[in-house]
Design a protein around this motif. Structure first.
Motif, PDB file in Angstrom:
ATOM      1  N   GLY A   1      -7.143  -7.101  15.765  1.00  0.00           N
ATOM      2  CA  GLY A   1      -5.734  -7.251  16.080  1.00  0.00           C
ATOM      3  C   GLY A   1      -4.880  -6.951  14.862  1.00  0.00           C
ATOM      4  N   HIS A   2      -3.561  -6.877  15.107  1.00  0.00           N
ATOM      5  CA  HIS A   2      -2.630  -6.739  13.983  1.00  0.00           C
ATOM      6  C   HIS A   2      -2.658  -8.042  13.191  1.00  0.00           C
ATOM      7  N   ALA A   3      -2.995  -7.934  11.906  1.00  0.00           N
ATOM      8  CA  ALA A   3      -3.198  -9.121  11.064  1.00  0.00           C
ATOM      9  C   ALA A   3      -4.306 -10.001  11.625  1.00  0.00           C
TER      10      ALA A   3
ATOM     11  N   GLY B   1       5.727  -8.686   8.521  1.00  0.00           N
ATOM     12  CA  GLY B   1       4.940  -9.901   8.610  1.00  0.00           C
ATOM     13  C   GLY B   1       3.534  -9.606   9.126  1.00  0.00           C
ATOM     14  N   HIS B   2       2.548 -10.238   8.498  1.00  0.00           N
ATOM     15  CA  HIS B   2       1.132 -10.025   8.827  1.00  0.00           C
ATOM     16  C   HIS B   2       0.399 -11.357   8.847  1.00  0.00           C
ATOM     17  N   GLY B   3       0.868 -12.310   9.624  1.00  0.00           N
ATOM     18  CA  GLY B   3       0.190 -13.606   9.637  1.00  0.00           C
ATOM     19  C   GLY B   3       0.170 -14.190   8.241  1.00  0.00           C
TER      20      GLY B   3
ATOM     21  N   SER C   1       0.494  -5.323   3.524  1.00  0.00           N
ATOM     22  CA  SER C   1      -0.896  -5.017   3.896  1.00  0.00           C
ATOM     23  C   SER C   1      -1.080  -3.583   4.393  1.00  0.00           C
ATOM     24  N   ASP C   2      -0.068  -3.072   5.106  1.00  0.00           N
ATOM     25  CA  ASP C   2      -0.214  -1.732   5.681  1.00  0.00           C
ATOM     26  C   ASP C   2      -0.172  -0.626   4.628  1.00  0.00           C
ATOM     27  N   THR C   3       0.281  -0.951   3.427  1.00  0.00           N
ATOM     28  CA  THR C   3       0.228   0.005   2.322  1.00  0.00           C
ATOM     29  C   THR C   3      -0.972  -0.290   1.422  1.00  0.00           C
TER      30      THR C   3
ATOM     31  N   ASN D   1     -10.004  -8.073  11.618  1.00  0.00           N
ATOM     32  CA  ASN D   1     -10.358  -6.770  11.049  1.00  0.00           C
ATOM     33  C   ASN D   1      -9.408  -6.376   9.904  1.00  0.00           C
ATOM     34  N   GLU D   2      -8.111  -6.428  10.169  1.00  0.00           N
ATOM     35  CA  GLU D   2      -7.157  -6.022   9.136  1.00  0.00           C
ATOM     36  C   GLU D   2      -7.168  -7.014   7.968  1.00  0.00           C
ATOM     37  N   ASN D   3      -7.243  -8.310   8.305  1.00  0.00           N
ATOM     38  CA  ASN D   3      -7.349  -9.321   7.255  1.00  0.00           C
ATOM     39  C   ASN D   3      -8.578  -9.081   6.383  1.00  0.00           C
TER      40      ASN D   3
HETATM   41 ZN   LIG Z   1      -0.821  -4.112   9.433  1.00  0.00          ZN
END
Ligand SMILES: [Zn+2]
Length: 278
Positions: free
Chosen positions: A187-189, A64-66, A72-74, A192-194
């Motif tokens: 943060g995670h999701a 889960g990523h929000g 997303s991590d791939t 930045n990551e989004n």
């Molecule tokens: Zn992630």
């Protein structure tokens, strides 16, 4: 040959050679694909190791990523590999989309591989890349839960197979880029990551499902508490910072700057290995 014809010929030769030398040199060198699964064995044999010494291996997980997609991590390290491979003159190994998911496994669609299964699997992949005569094996990791296993296995294979290995955790390496582009930590999701996955494809985010800051929680201060399952899938590195804002312009800027920083790190480390003769 009359003098006038000779001089005309000289002009033609000069023009032709100018055009030839003007042709883009890099294009001719570019392999048909930089993705290992899209080359045949004869093409790989022609490229590695005589023309290409570096391989990029993207690794992620499903969690889960929000409001971002579970993969997303791939998605992130695969796009990163595609973006930086030409600059690094690298090939890209097929991504490893399953990883060691922690307390986010409980969110629908999440999946985890036990550490004791993940390590030998990744080890076999790294050994296979080494056997294929890549000298520099760069693990582009998209998921923090994989990091400890990847660091250990990459160092072991580096030692045993005589290859150089590098594990890159882009979100930590680029925390200064996050501050520069967004003016705060991520943060995670988080933002930045989004932003990174939004720049790849805006449909990686379901913006309409973002209901506000209550979807996020700050990471606990180390040792303060540990909850399973995680009480939120958007986990902020610092309280009140890194909430998603869905700014596509900043997302594209962030994507470019993160990729530039990761590519510069890989170039620098490979150059240092070369200079040291190790
Ligand atoms: Zn992630």
């Amino acid at each position: 040959m009359p003098a006038v014809t000779r001089s005309r010929l000289a002009v033609v030769v000069a023009v032709v050679s100018a055009v030839v030398s003007w042709a883009p040199p890099a294009r001719a060198q570019e392999p048909l694909s930089r993705e290992l699964e899209r080359l045949n064995w004869m093409e790989v044999r022609e490229l590695v190791p005589s023309k290409i010494r570096t391989v990029l291996l993207p690794l992620g997980t499903l969690e889960g990523h929000g409001v971002a997609v579970n993969g997303s991590d791939t998605v992130a390290p695969l796009a990163m590999a595609r973006a930086i491979a030409p600059k690094l003159n690298a090939l890209i190994a097929p991504a490893v989309p399953y990883g060691i998911t922690g307390s986010l496994e409980a969110y629908a669609g999440g999946l985890t591989i036990p550490d004791e299964a993940y390590r030998p699997y990744v080890r076999a992949i790294l050994q296979g890349l080494a056997r294929n005569r890549f000298k520099n094996v760069v693990l582009l990791n998209g998921h923090g839960g994989n990091t400890a296993a990847l660091n250990a296995v990459a160092a072991e294979v580096g030692r045993e197979a005589g290859v150089r290995t590098l594990v890159v955790n882009w979100w930590t390496l680029c925390s200064d880029v996050t501050l520069e582009v967004f003016g705060e930590d991520g943060g995670h999701a988080g933002e930045n990551e989004n932003a990174y996955v939004m720049a790849i494809d805006p449909s990686n985010l379901r913006r309409e499902r973002y209901t506000g800051p209550e979807m996020a929680i700050p990471n606990p201060v180390a040792g303060a508490y540990s909850a399973y399952p995680s009480p939120a899938s958007i986990l902020l590195y610092k309280p009140g910072q890194g909430l998603p804002r869905f700014d596509l312009v900043k997302a594209k800027e962030y994507f470019e700057k993160v990729n530039a920083k990761v590519a510069a790190l890989v170039e620098d480390i490979v150059a240092r290995w070369d200079r040291a003769g190790i």
